[in-house]
Design a protein around this motif. Structure first.
Motif, PDB file in Angstrom:
ATOM      1  N   ASP A  35       0.808  -1.223   0.000  1.00 18.50           N
ATOM      2  CA  ASP A  35       0.000   0.000   0.000  1.00 18.50           C
ATOM      3  C   ASP A  35       0.839   1.268   0.000  1.00 18.50           C
ATOM      4  O   ASP A  35       0.307   2.373   0.114  1.00 18.50           O
ATOM      5  N   GLU A  36       2.142   1.123  -0.147  1.00 13.86           N
ATOM      6  CA  GLU A  36       3.010   2.292  -0.078  1.00 13.86           C
ATOM      7  C   GLU A  36       3.443   2.744  -1.462  1.00 13.86           C
ATOM      8  O   GLU A  36       3.826   1.936  -2.314  1.00 13.86           O
ATOM      9  N   VAL A  37       3.395   4.075  -1.674  1.00 15.06           N
ATOM     10  CA  VAL A  37       3.937   4.648  -2.898  1.00 15.06           C
ATOM     11  C   VAL A  37       5.456   4.617  -2.786  1.00 15.06           C
ATOM     12  O   VAL A  37       6.038   5.214  -1.880  1.00 15.06           O
ATOM     13  N   ILE A  38       6.100   3.936  -3.711  1.00 21.99           N
ATOM     14  CA  ILE A  38       7.562   3.821  -3.641  1.00 21.99           C
ATOM     15  C   ILE A  38       8.253   4.549  -4.797  1.00 21.99           C
ATOM     16  O   ILE A  38       9.470   4.730  -4.764  1.00 21.99           O
ATOM     17  N   ALA A  39       7.484   4.952  -5.806  1.00 17.65           N
ATOM     18  CA  ALA A  39       8.080   5.658  -6.945  1.00 17.65           C
ATOM     19  C   ALA A  39       6.977   6.375  -7.716  1.00 17.65           C
ATOM     20  O   ALA A  39       5.787   6.108  -7.520  1.00 17.65           O
ATOM     21  N   GLU A 352       8.154   9.244  -0.823  1.00 17.06           N
ATOM     22  CA  GLU A 352       7.855   9.624  -2.214  1.00 17.06           C
ATOM     23  C   GLU A 352       6.504  10.344  -2.301  1.00 17.06           C
ATOM     24  O   GLU A 352       6.385  11.386  -2.950  1.00 17.06           O
ATOM     25  N   PHE A 353       5.510   9.783  -1.627  1.00 14.34           N
ATOM     26  CA  PHE A 353       4.167  10.364  -1.696  1.00 14.34           C
ATOM     27  C   PHE A 353       4.133  11.756  -1.076  1.00 14.34           C
ATOM     28  O   PHE A 353       3.634  12.714  -1.682  1.00 14.34           O
ATOM     29  N   LEU A 354       4.665  11.892   0.134  1.00 13.11           N
ATOM     30  CA  LEU A 354       4.588  13.173   0.830  1.00 13.11           C
ATOM     31  C   LEU A 354       5.450  14.248   0.166  1.00 13.11           C
ATOM     32  O   LEU A 354       5.070  15.416   0.125  1.00 13.11           O
ATOM     33  N   LEU A 355       6.605  13.865  -0.365  1.00 13.66           N
ATOM     34  CA  LEU A 355       7.413  14.834  -1.099  1.00 13.66           C
ATOM     35  C   LEU A 355       6.657  15.336  -2.328  1.00 13.66           C
ATOM     36  O   LEU A 355       6.662  16.532  -2.635  1.00 13.66           O
ATOM     37  N   SER A 356       5.986  14.425  -3.016  1.00 14.77           N
ATOM     38  CA  SER A 356       5.228  14.838  -4.196  1.00 14.77           C
ATOM     39  C   SER A 356       4.091  15.775  -3.823  1.00 14.77           C
ATOM     40  O   SER A 356       3.761  16.692  -4.579  1.00 14.77           O
ATOM     41  N   ARG A 357       3.493  15.570  -2.643  1.00 13.56           N
ATOM     42  CA  ARG A 357       2.408  16.451  -2.186  1.00 13.56           C
ATOM     43  C   ARG A 357       2.962  17.827  -1.794  1.00 13.56           C
ATOM     44  O   ARG A 357       2.261  18.844  -1.912  1.00 13.56           O
ATOM     45  N   SER A 358       4.204  17.861  -1.329  1.00 11.61           N
ATOM     46  CA  SER A 358       4.804  19.121  -0.890  1.00 11.61           C
ATOM     47  C   SER A 358       4.974  20.110  -2.034  1.00 11.61           C
ATOM     48  O   SER A 358       5.050  21.320  -1.805  1.00 11.61           O
ATOM     49  N   LEU A 359       5.017  19.608  -3.262  1.00 12.34           N
ATOM     50  CA  LEU A 359       5.195  20.490  -4.407  1.00 12.34           C
ATOM     51  C   LEU A 359       4.116  21.568  -4.477  1.00 12.34           C
ATOM     52  O   LEU A 359       4.348  22.666  -4.971  1.00 12.34           O
ATOM     53  N   ARG A 360       2.927  21.270  -3.961  1.00 13.67           N
ATOM     54  CA  ARG A 360       1.815  22.221  -4.105  1.00 13.67           C
ATOM     55  C   ARG A 360       2.107  23.565  -3.451  1.00 13.67           C
ATOM     56  O   ARG A 360       1.495  24.575  -3.796  1.00 13.67           O
ATOM     57  N   LEU A 361       3.036  23.589  -2.501  1.00 13.04           N
ATOM     58  CA  LEU A 361       3.383  24.864  -1.878  1.00 13.04           C
ATOM     59  C   LEU A 361       4.053  25.795  -2.894  1.00 13.04           C
ATOM     60  O   LEU A 361       3.864  27.004  -2.851  1.00 13.04           O
ATOM     61  N   ALA A 395       8.755  14.582  -6.616  1.00 13.84           N
ATOM     62  CA  ALA A 395       9.351  14.270  -5.313  1.00 13.84           C
ATOM     63  C   ALA A 395      10.842  14.580  -5.323  1.00 13.84           C
ATOM     64  O   ALA A 395      11.377  15.157  -4.371  1.00 13.84           O
ATOM     65  N   GLU A 396      11.519  14.192  -6.398  1.00 10.56           N
ATOM     66  CA  GLU A 396      12.948  14.505  -6.504  1.00 10.56           C
ATOM     67  C   GLU A 396      13.160  16.012  -6.611  1.00 10.56           C
ATOM     68  O   GLU A 396      14.088  16.569  -6.005  1.00 10.56           O
ATOM     69  N   ALA A 397      12.302  16.692  -7.371  1.00  9.37           N
ATOM     70  CA  ALA A 397      12.453  18.137  -7.536  1.00  9.37           C
ATOM     71  C   ALA A 397      12.394  18.849  -6.198  1.00  9.37           C
ATOM     72  O   ALA A 397      13.190  19.753  -5.927  1.00  9.37           O
ATOM     73  N   VAL A 398      11.449  18.441  -5.332  1.00  8.29           N
ATOM     74  CA  VAL A 398      11.332  19.054  -4.005  1.00  8.29           C
ATOM     75  C   VAL A 398      12.523  18.680  -3.141  1.00  8.29           C
ATOM     76  O   VAL A 398      13.136  19.533  -2.489  1.00  8.29           O
TER      77      VAL A 398
END
Length: 415
Positions: A35-39, A352-361, A395-398
């Motif tokens: 259930d985990e986003v890994i990529a 990976e998931f939370l970093l991708s969500r952080s982009l919205r800032l 995620a990498e960008a953040v």
């Protein structure tokens, strides 16, 4: 401008009001392990832009006569939602911050002394600061602009000239900002005049500390906004009881005037970081219900803002650089992607998931993928405000604060 490695160095494929790009990397979904986003899954696409909008997204056409995006990741162009483009040292000789005396009122006295000189070349310096923001992937800003008896309307007029010079490659909305108080220095006539001009928000600053009157100042601000169909964006640095009362009174006034819902913001709002968890939850719920947004510069150290709690209650959260190099602060970088990185560090958003969500800032709440991994952006018809980064996914960008290689604003190539 600064884009020596820009994908647009070869302009053979640039046509009036139309662009075609190949080898554009877009996010397409999440990869899971249990259930985990890994990529984050990505693929290469062919994109056409016409009249400032994305007109076509199709499978990649590597042999097409089109600009080669070289596999760079395409993201929504970034948006700096709290900055002061009108008063800066940037583009001029270096000056460090002077020792502060007398709190915010002491800074008002300093501004009254230095603003006449700052205004002499403020148009030029604003343009230089816009170029800095662009180099970091930002193509839009909400700028506060001094409206007070020292500057009168000149700070606004000078900034509007800079924005007009940059209008093809940069967008902005403006806040009429009574930096020296609404009543502490009689800014009322100038604010009333500014409200008739091309501005978007009525601003404010610390009603109790500066004007000594929360209700009087908020009432004036609310009425002026209503009279001229503007939004509201108030600086609130007060972190004690007066700060809490200001937030509560503003919530009351917005609920009494529903036209202001979704158009009202509190910048900084440090008092939220001083509340205990239970009170933070209650206040975030009230802010969410009133549709009042928070614009946080992501302070750290002893004051950490409850941004995850605000998100939980559907409060819009934006960020900005605030100061880049001026008499308030000289540590700004111009990057809101760095702000997203700082948020991820502060709140442990390292998966990976939370970093991708952080982009919205950095993008003012636009994300390529929704929480379930469905592709949400881009779509045909979306404004062609695009940043191309040397990263494999958001995620990498953040996480790496990846380099911005190229920028497009409403279909116009910036670099």
């Amino acid at each position: 401008m600064m884009g020596a490695t820009s994908i647009f160095n070869n302009t053979n494929f640039l046509a009036k009001d139309k662009l075609a790009l190949k080898n554009v990397r877009l996010e397409t979904g999440f990869e899971y392990e249990e259930d985990e986003v890994i990529a984050t899954k990505t693929n290469l696409f062919y994109i056409e832009i016409e009249n400032g909008k994305i007109s076509k997204i199709s499978p990649n056409q590597p042999n097409a006569k089109a600009i080669d995006a070289k596999g760079f990741l395409m993201l929504p162009a970034f948006r700096d939602m709290h900055i002061h483009l009108d008063k800066t040292f940037y583009g001029d000789k270096w000056q460090a911050v002077r020792k502060r005396t007398g709190g915010v009122k002491g800074m008002i006295a300093l501004e009254q002394k230095i603003m006449p000189d700052l205004l002499k070349n403020s148009t030029f310096k604003a343009e230089k600061m816009i170029e800095l923001l662009q180099s970091k992937g930002t193509s839009f800003a909400r700028s506060h602009v001094n409206i007070e008896p020292t500057s009168k309307l000149q700070s606004l007029i000078n900034l509007q000239k800079a924005l007009d010079h940059k209008k093809k490659t940069f967008g902005a909305e403006l806040v009429a900002f009574p930096q020296h108080g609404v009543f502490y220095t009689d800014s009322v006539p100038y604010l009333k005049e500014a409200a008739k001009m091309d501005i978007d928000f009525i601003g404010g600053v610390d009603p109790f500390t500066i004007d000594g009157a929360i209700e009087k100042t908020i009432d004036f601000t609310v009425q002026l906004a209503l009279d001229h169909q503007k939004g509201i964006d108030i600086h609130l640095h007060e972190s004690g009881e007066s700060g809490l009362k200001t937030v509560e009174y503003l919530i009351q006034k917005v609920n009494e005037n529903p036209l202001l819902k979704g158009k009202t913001y509190i910048s900084h709002c440090f008092v939220l970081g001083k509340l205990d968890k239970e009170k933070q939850e209650a206040m975030a719920e009230k802010l969410g219900n009133a549709e009042i947004g928070i614009i946080s510069t992501i302070p750290f150290g002893s004051l950490v803002m409850p941004i995850p709690t605000l998100y939980k209650h559907n409060v819009k959260v934006f960020t900005g650089n605030d100061s880049i190099v001026d008499h308030w602060n000289t540590l700004g970088t111009g990057s809101v992607l760095q702000k997203a990185n700082l948020m991820a560090q502060l709140y442990g958003q390292t998966t990976e998931f939370l970093l991708s969500r952080s982009l919205r800032l950095a993008t003012a709440n636009i994300l390529p993928l929704d929480d379930k991994g469905n592709q949400h952006w881009p779509k045909p018809g979306d404004s062609a405000d695009l940043a191309f980064l040397n990263a494999g996914c958001s995620a990498e960008a953040v996480s790496r604060i990846s380099n911005v290689e190229s920028l497009i604003h409403k279909g116009n190539v910036v670099f």
